[in-house]
Scaffold this active site. Sequence first.
Site, short mmCIF file in Angstrom:
data_model
loop_
_atom_site.label_atom_id
_atom_site.label_comp_id
_atom_site.label_asym_id
_atom_site.label_seq_id
_atom_site.Cartn_x
_atom_site.Cartn_y
_atom_site.Cartn_z
N ASP A 292 -48.68 27.84 -70.84
CA ASP A 292 -47.39 28.00 -71.26
C ASP A 292 -46.54 26.92 -70.36
O ASP A 292 -46.78 26.84 -69.03
CB ASP A 292 -46.66 29.27 -71.08
CG ASP A 292 -45.55 29.37 -72.10
OD1 ASP A 292 -45.32 28.35 -72.75
OD2 ASP A 292 -44.74 30.26 -71.76
C1 FPP Z 1 -47.78 25.75 -74.77
O1 FPP Z 1 -46.48 24.96 -74.21
C2 FPP Z 1 -48.77 24.87 -75.06
C3 FPP Z 1 -49.12 24.62 -76.46
C4 FPP Z 1 -48.48 25.31 -77.48
C5 FPP Z 1 -50.15 23.64 -76.85
C6 FPP Z 1 -51.40 23.42 -75.91
C7 FPP Z 1 -52.51 22.68 -76.19
C8 FPP Z 1 -52.92 21.85 -75.31
C9 FPP Z 1 -52.87 21.74 -74.03
C10 FPP Z 1 -54.34 20.76 -76.13
C11 FPP Z 1 -55.59 21.64 -76.11
C12 FPP Z 1 -56.64 20.64 -76.86
C13 FPP Z 1 -57.63 20.90 -76.90
C14 FPP Z 1 -58.53 20.22 -77.73
C15 FPP Z 1 -58.41 22.28 -76.36
P1 FPP Z 1 -45.15 25.27 -74.96
O2 FPP Z 1 -45.31 24.07 -76.07
O3 FPP Z 1 -44.88 26.51 -75.36
O4 FPP Z 1 -44.10 24.68 -73.65
P2 FPP Z 1 -42.78 25.22 -73.40
O5 FPP Z 1 -42.98 26.59 -73.09
O6 FPP Z 1 -42.30 24.65 -72.22
O7 FPP Z 1 -41.81 25.22 -74.55
MG MG Z 2 -43.84 28.22 -74.36
#
Ligand code: FPP
Ligand code: MG
Length: 274
Positions: A42
């Site tokens: 996250d």
């Molecule tokens: C959460 O941070 C992250 C995600 C929803 C996406 C994570 C995906 C990757 C790192 C790519 C993975 C790829 C492969 C091929 C395994 P957030 O978007 O909720 O961030 P925030 O909490 O700051 O809004």
């Molecule tokens: Mg998040």
Amino acid sequence: MKKDGKSMISKAMGHVSFVIRKCLFFILSMGPVPAHIAFIMDGNRRYAKRRGLQQDSTDPNSGHQVGFKSLISNLQYCYEMGVKYMTVYAFSIDNFRRDPHEVQALMELMKVKIDELLTEGGLLKKFDVRINFWGNLELLTDPVRVAAKKAMDMTVHNKGPVLSVCVAYTSTNEIMHAIEALVREKREKVQIRVCDLERNLFTAGCVEPDIIIRTSGETRLSNFLLWQSNFTHLQNPNPLWPEFSLRHFVWAVLKYQKVHGYLKKLNGETDKNK
Ligand code: FPP
Ligand code: MG
């Protein structure tokens, strides 16, 4: 000439950090080494915003790009420390409600990264990793689903660590999926045992996570491995996922080692009462 000098320095630095990791992991391996670490990755978008990486709303991916690098580093730490299973929550079914541009961009990033993982000399080959994609894969875009299936097929016989990527996943969906499979399997037999259900979960054959780490200080499990986390040590360190580095990894293992005996005792007591 200058370029050669730079690459020699970075090679030497890489070597030094490898030796440091080796020493650290050797010390940690005196205690119980977790068999399975799961991560709720996250904080990618907050990281991009704070660091000024996101140019505008047409560029929703910069945080996830760095997040992917962090995934690779942590997979390497797991591998070097002898952690057999690493599971990451990459995309929940609820995340499909995000801005369609972000969802599309993230799908494209996943496709690119899965292909990259599979290339000759890529990480899966290097560590002999078996990769799973757990979730309702029908919800993914065609290119991602095809790439995910190809990656699973290509690595199914690999003997190294197991990386399970939860995409289009929620625990609720996993349990519903298992019940449906079981009803199809049992037909007229009404009695369903817990072990029958467990056999049909995506995680069948994988030990339950010893640690679940949700970065960015968030304390919710957000529908991740709810069935499997009865005796799991839950941790919610403050760094955002792209900031989660070696020292945070080592600290997480130390914290787990401190409570390991207690968790094991609780687990044993529950087994007896089953
Ligand atoms: C959460 O941070 C992250 C995600 C929803 C996406 C994570 C995906 C990757 C790192 C790519 C993975 C790829 C492969 C091929 C395994 P957030 O978007 O909720 O961030 P925030 O909490 O700051 O809004
Ligand atoms: Mg998040």
